[in-house]
Design a protein around this motif. Structure first.
Motif, PDB file in Angstrom:
ATOM      1  N   GLY A  10       0.858  -1.187   0.000  1.00  0.00           N
ATOM      2  CA  GLY A  10       0.000   0.000   0.000  1.00  0.00           C
ATOM      3  C   GLY A  10       0.884   1.224   0.000  1.00  0.00           C
ATOM      4  N   ILE A  11       0.281   2.389   0.011  1.00  0.00           N
ATOM      5  CA  ILE A  11       1.092   3.619   0.082  1.00  0.00           C
ATOM      6  C   ILE A  11       0.271   4.691   0.798  1.00  0.00           C
ATOM      7  N   GLY A  12       0.957   5.687   1.308  1.00  0.00           N
ATOM      8  CA  GLY A  12       0.273   6.807   1.975  1.00  0.00           C
ATOM      9  C   GLY A  12      -0.590   6.289   3.109  1.00  0.00           C
ATOM     10  N   GLY A  13      -1.827   6.726   3.143  1.00  0.00           N
ATOM     11  CA  GLY A  13      -2.735   6.334   4.215  1.00  0.00           C
ATOM     12  C   GLY A  13      -2.980   4.840   4.275  1.00  0.00           C
ATOM     13  N   SER A  14      -2.744   4.131   3.189  1.00  0.00           N
ATOM     14  CA  SER A  14      -2.969   2.684   3.177  1.00  0.00           C
ATOM     15  C   SER A  14      -1.724   1.896   3.574  1.00  0.00           C
ATOM     16  N   ASP A  15      -0.718   2.618   4.033  1.00  0.00           N
ATOM     17  CA  ASP A  15       0.522   1.971   4.472  1.00  0.00           C
ATOM     18  C   ASP A  15       0.979   2.513   5.834  1.00  0.00           C
ATOM     19  N   VAL A  51      -3.567  -3.230  -0.075  1.00  0.00           N
ATOM     20  CA  VAL A  51      -4.412  -2.245   0.618  1.00  0.00           C
ATOM     21  C   VAL A  51      -4.481  -0.976  -0.224  1.00  0.00           C
ATOM     22  N   SER A  52      -5.665  -0.648  -0.691  1.00  0.00           N
ATOM     23  CA  SER A  52      -5.813   0.577  -1.475  1.00  0.00           C
ATOM     24  C   SER A  52      -7.273   0.989  -1.479  1.00  0.00           C
ATOM     25  N   LYS A  53      -7.506   2.194  -1.038  1.00  0.00           N
ATOM     26  CA  LYS A  53      -8.884   2.680  -0.989  1.00  0.00           C
ATOM     27  C   LYS A  53      -9.503   2.663  -2.396  1.00  0.00           C
ATOM     28  N   THR A  54      -8.762   3.191  -3.342  1.00  0.00           N
ATOM     29  CA  THR A  54      -9.285   3.283  -4.717  1.00  0.00           C
ATOM     30  C   THR A  54      -9.003   2.017  -5.527  1.00  0.00           C
ATOM     31  N   PHE A  55      -8.073   1.225  -5.063  1.00  0.00           N
ATOM     32  CA  PHE A  55      -7.565   0.062  -5.788  1.00  0.00           C
ATOM     33  C   PHE A  55      -7.112   0.436  -7.201  1.00  0.00           C
ATOM     34  N   SER A  56      -6.555   1.615  -7.319  1.00  0.00           N
ATOM     35  CA  SER A  56      -6.041   2.024  -8.628  1.00  0.00           C
ATOM     36  C   SER A  56      -4.801   2.914  -8.477  1.00  0.00           C
ATOM     37  N   THR A  57      -4.288   3.063  -7.267  1.00  0.00           N
ATOM     38  CA  THR A  57      -3.110   3.913  -7.058  1.00  0.00           C
ATOM     39  C   THR A  57      -1.900   3.300  -7.760  1.00  0.00           C
ATOM     40  N   LEU A  58      -1.234   4.141  -8.561  1.00  0.00           N
ATOM     41  CA  LEU A  58      -0.173   3.641  -9.436  1.00  0.00           C
ATOM     42  C   LEU A  58       0.893   2.832  -8.687  1.00  0.00           C
ATOM     43  N   GLU A  59       1.418   3.391  -7.607  1.00  0.00           N
ATOM     44  CA  GLU A  59       2.507   2.715  -6.885  1.00  0.00           C
ATOM     45  C   GLU A  59       2.048   1.354  -6.359  1.00  0.00           C
ATOM     46  N   THR A  60       0.876   1.344  -5.743  1.00  0.00           N
ATOM     47  CA  THR A  60       0.385   0.107  -5.140  1.00  0.00           C
ATOM     48  C   THR A  60       0.080  -0.933  -6.205  1.00  0.00           C
ATOM     49  N   MET A  61      -0.569  -0.523  -7.283  1.00  0.00           N
ATOM     50  CA  MET A  61      -0.929  -1.512  -8.298  1.00  0.00           C
ATOM     51  C   MET A  61       0.316  -2.017  -9.034  1.00  0.00           C
TER      52      MET A  61
END
Ligand SMILES: O=P(O)(O)OC[C@H]1O[C@H](O)[C@H](O)[C@@H](O)[C@@H]1O
Length: 397
Positions: A154-159, A206-216
């Motif tokens: 995840g990243i940001g708030g999801s990490d 973990v991703s709220k939008t499930f489309s964040t570039l770094e996480t995906m």
């Protein structure tokens, strides 16, 4: 409806600024000489926490002035609006209800016609049941082996939330090993996977939008690493998802049974109390995770019901505003106590305020934390900064 108040235009602001100039040069020793009881009076308790702010550069007059400013700014109304689920996130027109994540089972909070607390506990129960299976070895990977490592992507708030809580509670961890990957630089993922066995590894995306570039990008790379070893069919047993956007998860190949949702009304690192904390729950178990939520709820209650004069979050927030805005200290160093930390404090306290600000320029300081008071970065910050540095100490165990 919440309204924003520009408190810098209030005459109290100018008064606080004048007061800062009057006390800026005072040594802590003088503050104690003129008010010997400050060591006991300028303290508050919140749950198990004992907060001593008597060693800060404040007097009783500062305390009163800052609390007047808080009232003028409408902080109490804003606080109540948070707990009531009003849309205080104005740009996104959303509620900010992380407090609902730790509400007691059976409590009710209706938001846009939906019982939020019921939903919260339904998901916590599912995450609890799932992590029980991981911890007991009942959940098997594609080759029948139990899971030994959980990698949270995840990243940001999801990490930040789960990574911070996991680090803080690592001494209670008795489940699978947990690792966190957030950096889009492939070195982050690769260095974490290099000693892992795909057969015993579970990924939590973990991703709220499930489309964040770094996480995906990291999730796809992890998927390739897994499927190269175990084949496409292995994805279902080795990947779980924590999204608000459930539709995008199926396309990735993750089963709906392994999808643990959260909500638009929670954001940032505060989401750790929801399914976003799945990896933490796997590490420490659902009972200890419930303890964390209980403790958070006690602080929520303290914040909601304690008069401003002895309200720990309000006072600590005010200290941040006091230093950042009125002293121009745009950094805050938090450290455990020790001789070397005390040297830094003295040095920082001796430093006189160099910048006098009439208006709020920087209400939220950068916070530097260190688990060990001998830490070089914090020491360097105190010695080299030409700006004021607020130093807060936390008593070590
Ligand atoms: O949870 P996600 O939708 O993947 O977003 C993860 C993060 O993305 C960006 O970094 C945003 O600035 C953060 O606010 C957000 O927490």
């Amino acid at each position: 409806m919440t309204t924003t108040v520009d408190v810098t235009r209030n005459p109290l602001w100018k008064k606080a600024s004048g007061h800062q100039q009057a006390i800026a040069e005072l040594h802590l020793r003088e503050l104690f000489d003129t008010d010997p009881k400050r060591g006991t009076d300028l303290t508050v308790t919140a749950g198990d926490l004992y907060v001593d702010y008597s060693k800060h550069r404040v007097t009783r007059e500062t305390h009163g002035l800052l609390l007047d400013l808080v009232r003028a700014a409408g902080v109490e109304e804003q606080r109540d609006a948070v707990f009531a689920g009003e849309h205080i996130n104005v740009p996104e027109d959303r509620a900010v209800l992380h407090t609902a994540l730790r509400e007691r089972r059976g409590a009710t909070l209706m938001l846009d016609g939906q019982d939020v607390i019921g939903d919260v506990h339904a998901v916590l129960d599912r995450v609890g049941a799932f992590t029980d299976r991981i911890r007991s070895g009942d959940w098997r990977g594609a080759t029948g082996k139990a899971i030994e490592t959980v990698v949270s992507i995840g990243i940001g708030g999801s990490d930040l939330g789960p990574a911070m809580v996991h680090r803080a509670l690592r001494h209670y961890a008795d489940g699978p090993e947990v690792r966190f990957v957030s950096n889009v630089d492939p070195a982050d993922l690769l260095s974490n996977l290099t000693d892992l066995d795909p057969r015993t590894t579970l990924f939590v995306v973990v991703s709220k939008t499930f489309s964040t570039l770094e996480t995906m990008t990291n999730a796809q790379a992890a998927r390739r690493w897994l499927t190269r070893a175990l084949g496409e069919d292995a994805v279902a047993q080795h990947f779980v998802a924590v999204p608000t956007n459930v539709d995008l998860v199926a396309a990735f190949g993750i089963d709906s049974e392994s999808t643990f949702g959260f909500w638009e009304w929670v954001g940032g690192r505060h989401s750790v109390g929801s399914a976003v904390g799945l990896a933490v729950m796997a590490a420490i178990g659902r009972a200890r995770f419930a303890d964390v939520l209980d403790g958070s709820r006690r602080i929520d209650e303290h914040f909601r019901t304690t008069p401003l004069e002895s309200n720990a979050p309000v006072l600590l927030g005010l200290l941040g505003v006091w230093y950042a805005t009125f002293f121009g200290a745009d950094s805050r160093a938090c450290s455990t106590t020790s001789a070397s930390r005390r040297r830094n404090t003295k040095r920082s306290v001796r430093r006189s305020a160099r910048v006098q600000l009439e208006r709020c320029r920087n209400c939220s300081p950068n916070t530097w934390t260190t688990p060990s008071s001998g830490s070089a970065p914090t020491r360097r910050l105190c010695r080299r900064s030409d700006r004021e540095v607020e130093v807060s100490a936390e008593e070590g165990q």
